[in-house]
Each structure stands twice: as C-alpha cells, then as structure tokens.
Write a protein that holds these residues in place. Sequence first.
Motif, mmCIF file in Angstrom:
data_model
loop_
_atom_site.group_PDB
_atom_site.id
_atom_site.type_symbol
_atom_site.label_atom_id
_atom_site.label_comp_id
_atom_site.label_asym_id
_atom_site.label_seq_id
_atom_site.Cartn_x
_atom_site.Cartn_y
_atom_site.Cartn_z
ATOM 1 N N LYS A 68 0.846 -1.181 -0.026
ATOM 2 C CA LYS A 68 0.022 0.186 -0.140
ATOM 3 C C LYS A 68 0.835 1.085 0.113
ATOM 4 O O LYS A 68 0.511 2.234 -0.626
ATOM 5 N N GLU A 69 1.956 1.224 0.747
ATOM 6 C CA GLU A 69 2.806 2.617 0.880
ATOM 7 C C GLU A 69 3.516 2.609 -0.517
ATOM 8 O O GLU A 69 3.837 3.833 -0.924
ATOM 9 N N ILE A 72 0.778 4.283 -2.895
ATOM 10 C CA ILE A 72 0.689 5.780 -2.574
ATOM 11 C C ILE A 72 2.077 6.461 -3.206
ATOM 12 O O ILE A 72 1.880 7.585 -3.713
ATOM 13 N N GLU A 73 3.278 5.809 -2.777
ATOM 14 C CA GLU A 73 4.420 6.674 -3.141
ATOM 15 C C GLU A 73 4.425 6.743 -4.848
ATOM 16 O O GLU A 73 4.649 7.765 -5.304
ATOM 17 N N LEU A 75 1.838 7.062 -6.847
ATOM 18 C CA LEU A 75 0.694 7.661 -7.156
ATOM 19 C C LEU A 75 1.347 9.164 -7.017
ATOM 20 O O LEU A 75 0.815 10.108 -7.786
ATOM 21 N N LYS A 76 1.804 9.382 -5.808
ATOM 22 C CA LYS A 76 2.565 10.769 -5.591
ATOM 23 C C LYS A 76 3.638 11.241 -6.757
ATOM 24 O O LYS A 76 3.586 12.326 -7.000
ATOM 25 N N LYS A 79 1.584 12.027 -9.923
ATOM 26 C CA LYS A 79 1.158 13.512 -9.443
ATOM 27 C C LYS A 79 2.191 14.491 -9.677
ATOM 28 O O LYS A 79 2.036 15.614 -10.427
#
Length: 102
Positions: A68-69, A72-73, A75-76, A79
């Motif tokens: 999960k981390e 998220i990393e 996806l950041k 962005k």
Amino acid sequence: MVGNIKISKTEQGIYKVEIENEDHTLGNLLSTVLQGLQGVNIAYYEIPHPLENKLIIYIDLEEGIDPKEKLIEALKKIKEINLEFRDKYLQKIKEMNINIED
C-alpha cells in the motif's frame, strides 16, 4: 472512475493489486513508475480479458515493504510528474504568447 481495489499475495510472494474500472492507461503508467521505486524488484500489469473491466498489477517487493505504501508513493510520483509537465507546458505557452482561454 476507479472502482474497488483489492490487494492479495500470490503463492510466489508477489502482490496482486486488482483495480476495477481501469485499463491499460493506468496499468502502464503505474507499473512503469513502480519499477523505478526503491524496494520494488519488478512490477507489471495485465488486463485479464477485454470484456472484464479490470486491471491487475503484480508487484514483487523486497522483504518488509508494504505494498500500500509503494502504491501511494507511486501515485504521488505520478502527480509530481503531471504537475511538472503542466507547469512547463503553461510556461511555454506563455513564452509563445498563445491564449488558451476561450
């Protein structure tokens, strides 16, 4: 719009991330960015069947890393890349005196 997301682990120890209502666009982008992150051994994706509206991403991580981390990393990072592209694009348009607002 992204649907349900399920994360499981295969018998080989590879994480399987199933994302409903997504296709090659997100699969290619996300797996490519994941591959560049520290702690990710390999990442790839598949679309199981053209009639199934589902994306599956496989991630092989080093021991002790939370999938999960890493998602998220990634996806950041996506962005950040998007914002950087947007800023450069808008700057170039400004330099060329192009009006994009109608």
